[in-house]
Scaffold this active site. Structure first.
Site, PDB file in Angstrom:
ATOM      1  N   ASP A   1       0.828  -1.064   0.037  1.00  0.00           N
ATOM      2  CA  ASP A   1       0.077  -0.027   0.018  1.00  0.00           C
ATOM      3  C   ASP A   1       0.910   1.265  -0.069  1.00  0.00           C
ATOM      4  O   ASP A   1       1.553   1.514   0.961  1.00  0.00           O
ATOM      5  CB  ASP A   1      -0.863  -0.142   1.309  1.00  0.00           C
ATOM      6  CG  ASP A   1      -1.628   1.228   1.506  1.00  0.00           C
ATOM      7  OD1 ASP A   1      -1.531   2.267   0.707  1.00  0.00           O
ATOM      8  OD2 ASP A   1      -2.385   1.341   2.566  1.00  0.00           O
TER       9      ASP A   1
ATOM     10  N   LYS B   1       2.969  11.021  -3.885  1.00  0.00           N
ATOM     11  CA  LYS B   1       1.829  10.218  -4.421  1.00  0.00           C
ATOM     12  C   LYS B   1       0.858  11.393  -5.223  1.00  0.00           C
ATOM     13  O   LYS B   1       0.062  11.088  -6.049  1.00  0.00           O
ATOM     14  CB  LYS B   1       1.128   9.370  -3.307  1.00  0.00           C
ATOM     15  CG  LYS B   1      -0.068   8.564  -4.236  1.00  0.00           C
ATOM     16  CD  LYS B   1      -0.454   7.622  -2.906  1.00  0.00           C
ATOM     17  CE  LYS B   1      -1.653   6.766  -3.265  1.00  0.00           C
ATOM     18  NZ  LYS B   1      -2.124   6.068  -2.130  1.00  0.00           N
TER      19      LYS B   1
ATOM     20  N   GLU C   1      -7.243   0.694  -4.263  1.00  0.00           N
ATOM     21  CA  GLU C   1      -7.150   0.650  -2.667  1.00  0.00           C
ATOM     22  C   GLU C   1      -8.315   0.014  -2.153  1.00  0.00           C
ATOM     23  O   GLU C   1      -8.288  -0.980  -1.313  1.00  0.00           O
ATOM     24  CB  GLU C   1      -6.799   1.993  -1.894  1.00  0.00           C
ATOM     25  CG  GLU C   1      -5.332   2.171  -2.240  1.00  0.00           C
ATOM     26  CD  GLU C   1      -4.775   3.716  -2.052  1.00  0.00           C
ATOM     27  OE1 GLU C   1      -5.836   4.430  -1.721  1.00  0.00           O
ATOM     28  OE2 GLU C   1      -3.855   4.047  -2.648  1.00  0.00           O
TER      29      GLU C   1
ATOM     30  N   ASP D   1     -12.659   4.862   2.364  1.00  0.00           N
ATOM     31  CA  ASP D   1     -11.104   5.050   2.418  1.00  0.00           C
ATOM     32  C   ASP D   1     -10.591   6.554   2.704  1.00  0.00           C
ATOM     33  O   ASP D   1     -10.686   7.244   1.535  1.00  0.00           O
ATOM     34  CB  ASP D   1     -10.393   4.324   1.123  1.00  0.00           C
ATOM     35  CG  ASP D   1      -9.065   4.264   1.272  1.00  0.00           C
ATOM     36  OD1 ASP D   1      -8.463   4.881   2.204  1.00  0.00           O
ATOM     37  OD2 ASP D   1      -8.458   3.537   0.519  1.00  0.00           O
TER      38      ASP D   1
END
Ligand code: AMP
Length: 604
Positions: A8, A70, A171, A193
């Protein structure tokens, strides 16, 4: 069998998982931490450091401490998101000639893929060290809303790190796979999430062992760091009120305050209030110092950040409306991402869905666990779980030496679009044949041919110069369109294929089984072809320069090369892999000798 891992790769933190039996376990870092800050830095001593070590020194070295990568990966320099993040970070962003982002660390500029690749390399090292062996395959997760460029860039980063990436998965899907063993009832499940930098809501239909993502929606710019920024704003506002000094422009101060704000935010998930204390925050010209000390309460934090939570709720509403589902029709809600540990989020989601969400698996670990499970599903070790809306077999093209280059991986969710750049293999080549194949073998001839077309009219140039962009696009109905474009002229050719239709699950299974059976054989065949091609290239180059610079070589080297050229010519006619490899090594040595002659010739 080497262990596969799931990563992850988070905005703020990353997590690595692997499977022991059917249980997904976490790889801790050498300090024992189960989540690892996604931070890289170059120290003043020019040493590269990662994770916690990098995070700890961020305050004193903010210019060379890279975090939030990211949020930048796969984006262009001139996008609003990049402008926004450049205001928040302490390091410099520069625009590359092609509009991409370059990041300054130390004296060098790096692409986002390189930075992310360095970090993934660090994670790879941690996993190898902990597991005590080389790794098998890796699955990396990305937010459901990442576009193709962001996914591709993440994959490239993994490849730079030397990982064998078998899939990039969403994810939320990964999280639900992790919960898979605990989910027994069929129905619709929601995955909420909220991580460090992104928010995703996904609705997944579970029917036995079949998981189908029916809706995903998200915001790539909404996450825990926005919550931290609100606390920072409050702190700076309070400082300004008390001292009339605005500290928002001092990079090092901002970095220091961000870390303290995050710590306070996390404490407020457990306590009703916290004392924020920042000694020596400012030095006045008269030699006195300003120390910040103030209490922050949970309800205060909730009022600062209510808008963000409402925004997530708004996205959930839209997502449910899209599929005409009411909140009470959702079987269970799973909370994922560190920021979802905020008690107000638990309360809001309980009220919204009319039931308390699931938090049985640590929200910061569920995604990595799902990725590890998925890596074993792909390998075939975990069988009783299937993801729908995916391509049953890989699609790609034939490349040099009977190789099959995958462009769309088996089990990729559709619709999807992927591109890869190819080039010519001979000088002045004006036509490129695009041979489209489907299957899991690494040799082109071992896979199913779906057809081919030619891209003609490429301007003459040296091999390797033209850039041919080959794009595969699969729409929601599984129709594949393949196009090839010469980037220099814009010349395009394309074809349409109906893939996979007619292939039964048994046939697909057989193809995959065959691929496994032939894996070793294919690998050897490919190695042989590759070695031969390489040797041929080296042989041609060495022969070319040998004839021109013979007088510059020592008599010993000259005689050796002469003999080597003849031996290579013979060896290339046969299939003796060991001999080819020995000769290749020797040729490479002499190529270096020739290179040094060339260097001294050209520097005269
Ligand atoms: P992730 O990207 O899933 O690792 O989430 C990281 C984000 O979760 C960061 O913004 C953290 O500050 C935040 N976070 C971690 N633990 C907590 C907590 N207990 N309460 C609130 N936020 C948290």
């Amino acid at each position: 069998m080497p262990k596969n891992i799931g990563i992850d790769l988070g905005t703020t933190n990353s997590c690595i998982s692997y499977l022991e039996g059917r249980e997904a376990l976490i790889v801790p870092n050498p300090e024992g931490a189960r989540v690892i800050p996604t931070v890289i830095a170059q120290t003043h001593e020019k040493k590269r450091i990662f994770g916690n070590a990098a995070k700890r020194q961020a305050i004193t070295n903010s210019r060379n401490t890279i975090w939030g990568i990211k949020r930048l990966i796969g984006r262009k320099f001139n996008s609003p998101e990049v402008r926004e993040i450049s205001k928040r970070v302490g390091y410099d962003l520069v625009e590359a000639a092609n509009g991409d982002i370059k990041i300054k660390m130390g004296d060098s500029l790096y692409s986002t893929e390189e930075i992310s690749g360095m970090f993934l390399g660090y994670l790879k090292g941690i996993a190898e060290n902990y597991l005590g062996e080389a790794l098998g395959d890796t699955v990396i997760t990305v937010p459901a809303f990442f576009n193709d460029a962001q996914r591709q860039a993440t994959k490239v980063a993994g490849e730079i790190a030397g990982l064998n990436i078998t899939r990039i998965i969403n994810e939320p899907t990964a999280a639900l796979i992790a919960y898979g063993q605990k989910i027994k009832k069929n129905g619709l499940y929601a995955v909420y999430d909220l991580g460090g930098g992104t928010f995703d809501i996904s609705i997944v239909e579970v029917n036995g062992d079949i998981y189908k993502v029916v809706s995903t929606l998200g915001d790539t710019f909404l996450g825990g760091s926005d919550f931290d920024a609100q606390i920072c704003d409050w702190i700076f506002h309070e400082v300004e009120r008390e001292t009339t000094v605005d500290l928002r422009d001092s990079r090092d101060v901002v970095q220091r305050v961000i870390q303290i704000a995050e710590k306070a935010k996390i404490e407020l998930s457990f306590d009703q209030e916290t004392l924020i204390s920042i000694p020596y925050l400012h030095h006045f010209n008269d030699g006195t110092n300003y120390h910040f000390q103030k209490k922050l309460t949970r309800s205060h934090l909730e009022s600062f950040t209510m808008d963000y939570i409402e925004r997530t709720q708004e996205l959930i509403r839209t997502s449910l409306n899209d599929i005409q589902v009411k909140p009470e029709q959702i079987e269970r809600v799973v909370l994922v991402g560190g920021q979802s540990r905020m008690p107000l989020i638990f309360a809001k989601m309980s009220a919204f869905f009319g039931k308390p969400p699931d938090i049985q698996i640590n929200p910061e670990e569920a995604v990595a666990q799902g990725a590890a499970l998925q890596s074993e599903i792909i390998r075939g070790k975990v069988r009783d779980l299937l993801l729908l809306d995916v391509t049953p077999l890989s699609l790609g093209v034939e490349t040099k030496g009977d190789s099959f280059t995958r462009i769309i991986e088996r089990n990729s969710t559709i619709p999807t679009k992927k591109s890869m750049i190819f080039t010519t293999i001979t000088d002045n080549q004006t036509t490129v044949k695009i041979h489209v194949l489907q299957g899991e073998r690494s040799t082109a001839s071992g896979n199913k041919s779906l057809g081919f077309f030619n891209l003609v009219g490429i301007p003459q140039s040296l091999r390797g110069i033209p850039q041919i962009d080959v794009t595969f696009e699969i729409d929601a109905n599984g129709i594949v369109r393949v196009s090839a474009q010469d980037k220099a002229t814009g010349l395009t050719q394309s074809m349409k294929i109906q893939p996979a239709s007619g292939l039964s699950p048994e046939e697909i299974e057989k193809i995959v089984e065959d691929a496994k059976k032939y894996e070793e054989q294919d690998r050897n065949e490919l190695r042989l072809v590759r070695d031969k091609l390489q040797l041929k290239e080296e042989w041609e180059t060495v022969k070319f320069y040998y004839q021109r610079y013979i007088e510059k070589l020592s008599p010993h080297d000259g005689a050796e090369i002469d003999a080597l050229i003849s031996r290579c010519e013979e060896a290339l006619k046969g299939d003796d892999m060991a001999l080819l490899e020995t000769l290749l090594k020797k040729m490479k040595n002499y190529r270096n000798v020739i290179n040094s002659i060339l260097t001294s010739e050209f520097s005269k």
